[in-house]
Design an enzyme around this catalytic site. Sequence first.
Site, PDB file in Angstrom:
ATOM      1  N   ALA A 159       0.859  -1.179   0.000  1.00 47.55           N
ATOM      2  CA  ALA A 159       0.000   0.000   0.000  1.00 47.55           C
ATOM      3  C   ALA A 159       0.894   1.227   0.000  1.00 47.55           C
ATOM      4  CB  ALA A 159      -0.930   0.013   1.214  1.00 47.55           C
ATOM      5  N   CYS A 160       0.296   2.381  -0.315  1.00 41.84           N
ATOM      6  CA  CYS A 160       1.046   3.635  -0.314  1.00 41.84           C
ATOM      7  C   CYS A 160       1.612   3.921   1.070  1.00 41.84           C
ATOM      8  CB  CYS A 160       0.121   4.792  -0.714  1.00 41.84           C
ATOM      9  SG  CYS A 160      -0.756   4.549  -2.263  1.00 41.84           S
ATOM     10  N   GLY A 161       2.640   4.758   1.109  1.00 42.59           N
ATOM     11  CA  GLY A 161       3.196   5.186   2.384  1.00 42.59           C
ATOM     12  C   GLY A 161       2.597   6.516   2.792  1.00 42.59           C
TER      13      GLY A 161
END
Length: 336
Positions: A18-20
Site C-alpha cells: 500500500a502507499c506510504g
Amino acid sequence: MKENKNKGLYNPDFEHDACGIAFVADIKNRKSRNIIDLALKAQENLDHRGAVGADPETGDGAGILFQMPDKFFRRVFSEIDIELPEYGKYGIGFMFLPQDSVTRKAVENIVEKIIVDEGQNFLGWRDVPVNNKVPGKGAKFLVPFIRQCVIGASSDMKTQLDFERRLYLIRRVIDQRIRLELKLDRKNYYVPSFSSRTIVYKGMLLAYQLAKFYPDLKDKDIESSLAMVHTRFSTNTLPSWELAHPYRYIVHNGEINTVRGNKNWMATRQAVMNSPHFGRDLKRMLPIIMEGQSDSATFDSVLELLVMGGRSLPHAMMMMIPEAWSKNDLMDPELR
C-alpha cells in the site's frame, strides 16, 4: 531457515502492499521548521511504499501538505514586488499549467478574470522554483509548468472561513470554464491547492526527490504545526503529476472498490443538493466529480464539498466512511 519473530505489536501476517503515509503534528499547535523536517524524513523512510516504473528514477508520486507558511510567502512575494495582506486575508493557488505558452496564457487569463468577477483581488503570479534535473525521464516528459497565484480577500469577507468558501467556489468555476472553453483535461491543468489555510507541494516523484525538486521545501521560513506526506503506489489509475497525493484534504493508502457505485450515487444527489453557504452558486460548481479522477481524488472532492457546505470535518468523515451497520443488530435504530 531462521524464523522471524514478531517485535512489539508488529505482526508480518498483516503486512500488505500500500502507499506510504505519515502525519506529523505539534499537539500544542506551535509552528516550526522541525515539523516539516520530520515529515520529509518520514516520507523518505517510506520510500519502499512507493512504486517505481521501468525507469528507476520515475515514481508514482510524492507530496506534502502543510499550513500556510506566512513568513515564507511574505518574503518571496515581496521579492517580486507583491505585497501580501495580513494572514488569513490572502490565498495561494498552487497550479499545474500547460507547458505551451499560448495555452498557458489562456488559462491564466481565465483564472485572473474569474477571481475578479467573483469580487476578490488578483494580486499576481509567482513561478515556483523547480529543479528539472531531479525527475526521471518518464516524469520529466509529463512535467507541468508550475506557478502560484495570490488572491486577496475583499472587504466583505468577514471571516477566514467565508474567504475559504469563496476560494472553493472560484476554483470550481475556473475548473469548469477551462474544461468547457479550452477543452483541457486534468493532465494539462490541475490545482493541487487553492486555499488561505494550507498549501500542497506534490508531483510524479520519488519520496527522496520531493524536496530536491522543490527548493522551497528546504527554506528555513517554511514552518507549520502539522504536515501530511504521501508516497504513492498506484492501483486504480496510472501515475501522473496531478494524481500524486496529498489532495486538498486527504492522503489515502488503500483502494476503494466501490468507486463506480459511489460516483453514480453522487451524480444522482447533485440534482437535489443545496447549501445555505452557496445558494444558487452551488449549481455553478457541478459536476463535483470530474472524469478521470482516481478513487482518492474522487473521495477528496466529495469530502471537500461536505466540509465547505457547512459540516465539520469529523462529521463529514463519518458520512464518507460510516461504521458497518447492515448486520449489527445491537446498533441504535436512530443511528442505523
